[in-house]
Design a protein around this motif. Sequence first.
Motif, PDB file in Angstrom:
ATOM      1  N   ALA A  31       0.833  -1.204   0.000  1.00 36.96           N
ATOM      2  CA  ALA A  31       0.000   0.000   0.000  1.00 36.96           C
ATOM      3  C   ALA A  31       0.866   1.252   0.000  1.00 36.96           C
ATOM      4  CB  ALA A  31      -0.931  -0.006   1.209  1.00 36.96           C
ATOM      5  N   VAL A  32       1.891   1.262   0.849  1.00 36.07           N
ATOM      6  CA  VAL A  32       2.804   2.407   0.905  1.00 36.07           C
ATOM      7  C   VAL A  32       3.498   2.594  -0.441  1.00 36.07           C
ATOM      8  CG1 VAL A  32       4.939   3.271   1.939  1.00 36.07           C
ATOM      9  CG2 VAL A  32       3.161   2.272   3.395  1.00 36.07           C
ATOM     10  N   SER A  33       3.955   1.488  -1.019  1.00 38.94           N
ATOM     11  CA  SER A  33       4.645   1.566  -2.307  1.00 38.94           C
ATOM     12  C   SER A  33       3.738   2.135  -3.393  1.00 38.94           C
ATOM     13  CB  SER A  33       5.137   0.177  -2.710  1.00 38.94           C
ATOM     14  OG  SER A  33       5.778   0.207  -3.970  1.00 38.94           O
ATOM     15  N   SER A  34       2.449   1.763  -3.364  1.00 41.86           N
ATOM     16  CA  SER A  34       1.522   2.263  -4.395  1.00 41.86           C
ATOM     17  C   SER A  34       1.353   3.779  -4.290  1.00 41.86           C
ATOM     18  CB  SER A  34       0.167   1.558  -4.284  1.00 41.86           C
ATOM     19  OG  SER A  34      -0.587   2.008  -3.162  1.00 41.86           O
ATOM     20  N   VAL A  35       1.429   4.325  -3.088  1.00 41.06           N
ATOM     21  CA  VAL A  35       1.336   5.776  -2.924  1.00 41.06           C
ATOM     22  C   VAL A  35       2.645   6.442  -3.338  1.00 41.06           C
ATOM     23  CG1 VAL A  35       0.907   7.652  -1.300  1.00 41.06           C
ATOM     24  CG2 VAL A  35      -0.365   5.516  -1.075  1.00 41.06           C
ATOM     25  N   GLN A  36       3.756   5.804  -3.056  1.00 37.47           N
ATOM     26  CA  GLN A  36       5.052   6.370  -3.441  1.00 37.47           C
ATOM     27  C   GLN A  36       5.235   6.405  -4.952  1.00 37.47           C
ATOM     28  OE1 GLN A  36       7.473   3.682  -1.063  1.00 37.47           O
ATOM     29  NE2 GLN A  36       7.927   5.308   0.418  1.00 37.47           N
ATOM     30  N   ASP A  97      -6.657   2.260   2.852  1.00 34.17           N
ATOM     31  CA  ASP A  97      -6.568   1.107   3.737  1.00 34.17           C
ATOM     32  C   ASP A  97      -5.221   0.421   3.580  1.00 34.17           C
ATOM     33  OD1 ASP A  97      -9.062   1.552   4.769  1.00 34.17           O
ATOM     34  OD2 ASP A  97      -9.917  -0.365   4.107  1.00 34.17           O
ATOM     35  N   ASP A  98      -4.782  -0.250   4.637  1.00 35.33           N
ATOM     36  CA  ASP A  98      -3.476  -0.911   4.601  1.00 35.33           C
ATOM     37  C   ASP A  98      -3.479  -2.154   3.720  1.00 35.33           C
ATOM     38  OD1 ASP A  98      -5.074  -2.387   6.341  1.00 35.33           O
ATOM     39  OD2 ASP A  98      -3.380  -3.004   7.595  1.00 35.33           O
ATOM     40  N   ASP A  99      -4.657  -2.624   3.310  1.00 31.83           N
ATOM     41  CA  ASP A  99      -4.727  -3.781   2.414  1.00 31.83           C
ATOM     42  C   ASP A  99      -5.271  -3.389   1.044  1.00 31.83           C
ATOM     43  OD1 ASP A  99      -7.255  -3.230   3.353  1.00 31.83           O
ATOM     44  OD2 ASP A  99      -7.750  -5.288   3.906  1.00 31.83           O
ATOM     45  N   ALA A 100      -5.003  -2.138   0.651  1.00 30.24           N
ATOM     46  CA  ALA A 100      -5.460  -1.640  -0.653  1.00 30.24           C
ATOM     47  C   ALA A 100      -4.274  -1.145  -1.464  1.00 30.24           C
ATOM     48  CB  ALA A 100      -6.483  -0.520  -0.469  1.00 30.24           C
ATOM     49  N   LEU A 101      -4.434  -1.168  -2.778  1.00 27.89           N
ATOM     50  CA  LEU A 101      -3.404  -0.706  -3.707  1.00 27.89           C
ATOM     51  C   LEU A 101      -3.979   0.398  -4.577  1.00 27.89           C
ATOM     52  CD1 LEU A 101      -2.135  -4.217  -4.891  1.00 27.89           C
ATOM     53  CD2 LEU A 101      -0.938  -2.665  -3.341  1.00 27.89           C
ATOM     54  N   ALA A 102      -3.378   1.575  -4.515  1.00 23.54           N
ATOM     55  CA  ALA A 102      -3.880   2.712  -5.286  1.00 23.54           C
ATOM     56  C   ALA A 102      -3.312   2.704  -6.700  1.00 23.54           C
ATOM     57  CB  ALA A 102      -3.503   4.017  -4.586  1.00 23.54           C
ATOM     58  N   ASP A 103      -4.170   2.936  -7.686  1.00 15.36           N
ATOM     59  CA  ASP A 103      -3.700   3.117  -9.054  1.00 15.36           C
ATOM     60  C   ASP A 103      -2.815   4.358  -9.131  1.00 15.36           C
ATOM     61  OD1 ASP A 103      -5.152   0.918  -9.774  1.00 15.36           O
ATOM     62  OD2 ASP A 103      -6.473   1.960 -11.191  1.00 15.36           O
ATOM     63  N   ALA A 104      -1.976   4.418 -10.143  1.00 13.25           N
ATOM     64  CA  ALA A 104      -0.952   5.465 -10.228  1.00 13.25           C
ATOM     65  C   ALA A 104      -1.540   6.875 -10.289  1.00 13.25           C
ATOM     66  CB  ALA A 104      -0.059   5.216 -11.443  1.00 13.25           C
ATOM     67  N   ASN A 105      -2.740   7.033 -10.852  1.00 13.96           N
ATOM     68  CA  ASN A 105      -3.341   8.367 -10.991  1.00 13.96           C
ATOM     69  C   ASN A 105      -4.322   8.702  -9.871  1.00 13.96           C
ATOM     70  OD1 ASN A 105      -1.959   8.947 -13.384  1.00 13.96           O
ATOM     71  ND2 ASN A 105      -3.526   7.960 -14.636  1.00 13.96           N
ATOM     72  N   TRP A 106      -4.313   7.934  -8.819  1.00 13.90           N
ATOM     73  CA  TRP A 106      -5.257   8.092  -7.703  1.00 13.90           C
ATOM     74  C   TRP A 106      -5.277   9.524  -7.160  1.00 13.90           C
ATOM     75  CZ3 TRP A 106      -4.021   7.603  -2.067  1.00 13.90           C
ATOM     76  CH2 TRP A 106      -5.155   7.400  -1.277  1.00 13.90           C
ATOM     77  N   LEU A 107      -4.122  10.038  -6.771  1.00  9.96           N
ATOM     78  CA  LEU A 107      -4.074  11.381  -6.187  1.00  9.96           C
ATOM     79  C   LEU A 107      -4.313  12.472  -7.229  1.00  9.96           C
ATOM     80  CD1 LEU A 107      -1.137  11.140  -3.614  1.00  9.96           C
ATOM     81  CD2 LEU A 107      -3.589  11.085  -3.177  1.00  9.96           C
ATOM     82  N   MET A 108      -3.856  12.256  -8.436  1.00  6.15           N
ATOM     83  CA  MET A 108      -4.071  13.254  -9.475  1.00  6.15           C
ATOM     84  C   MET A 108      -5.566  13.457  -9.732  1.00  6.15           C
ATOM     85  SD  MET A 108      -2.927  13.237 -13.498  1.00  6.15           S
ATOM     86  CE  MET A 108      -4.178  11.997 -13.878  1.00  6.15           C
ATOM     87  N   LEU A 109      -6.307  12.358  -9.792  1.00  2.73           N
ATOM     88  CA  LEU A 109      -7.744  12.446 -10.042  1.00  2.73           C
ATOM     89  C   LEU A 109      -8.469  13.070  -8.852  1.00  2.73           C
ATOM     90  CD1 LEU A 109      -8.132   8.992 -11.768  1.00  2.73           C
ATOM     91  CD2 LEU A 109      -8.493  11.216 -12.859  1.00  2.73           C
TER      92      LEU A 109
END
Length: 318
Positions: A31-36, A97-109
């Motif tokens: 999860a942390v890596s997906s945000v980074q 969530d700690d068991d979720a993976l964010a797509d790369a454009n999550w924060l941009m959207l």
Amino acid sequence: MIQDTIQAETSDISVIICAYTERRWDDLAAAVSSVQQQTLPAREIIVVIDHNPQLFNKAQTDLTGIAVIQNQEERGLSGARNSGVAIAQGQFIAFLDDDALADANWLMLFQQVLQDPHILGVGGSVVPLWIDHNPSWLPEEFYWVVGCTYLGMPQNNAPIRNPIGASMCLRREIFESVGGFRSGIGRIGTRPIGCEETELCIRASQHWPARQFFYQPQARVQHRVPGQRAQWSYFWSRCYAEGISKAFITRYVGTKDALSSENTYTFHTLPQGVTRNIKSVFTQHNPGSLLKAIAIITGLGVTAGGYIIGRLFSRKNE
């Protein structure tokens, strides 16, 4: 130039991830890596450990480039989130969530939606990532049981009462003006209680009736669903807990606002789901659809039972 402007603004988003158990360590790290790896980076990433010293020490040692803190409030997701908010520097605060993976454009959207000052917060779609198997009996109308986007939510960008807590971004002014997540109605460890984000968003909407929350389905995360959450026993316990939580929410924000989305869901979405699945049994010779119809009916009944019990308990303690 436009891209540079957006990137400068998104650097003011703090991302908070809460964790409580070493058993989900690999999930937390992912999860942390997906945000980074976001195309538009967060201002900061804050991992909040919920009263678990061993996990706290491991996170401090092994997770780099982020802040790791301990929950300073009582045990539970509400307290952990509030502890993260207390040190967050961004004007926008995202939760994953700690068991979720964010797509790369999550924060941009998310940022694109929040450029409108009338939007208090935004939520994205939460797609189930089945670890063992996709239960054929679980209807999409009840995907909220496993913390995911469910049938009945908007299909496109639209105003909503509240986002799903696994993937949302809220303005800091919400916490400054109406307070934080309320303890006592949120998840503690594996106890399947929830709705703390629902209560907070309703409280914010009551404070700012001309402003709204928004749904951006393209801001997607994948939410891991282990096998134990794909069982009937978990389904019924989660439905019952949802009813209890909704009863507690009505105590704080009133029945009308607390159940505004549930009325349409209960009297339109669920009956349509039952009808559709029963028809499928005969028109498509799909016996699995009968189990989905049964799940809708029993899920509604158990949730309503939890709500009634919760209301009786609340009145008893008033």
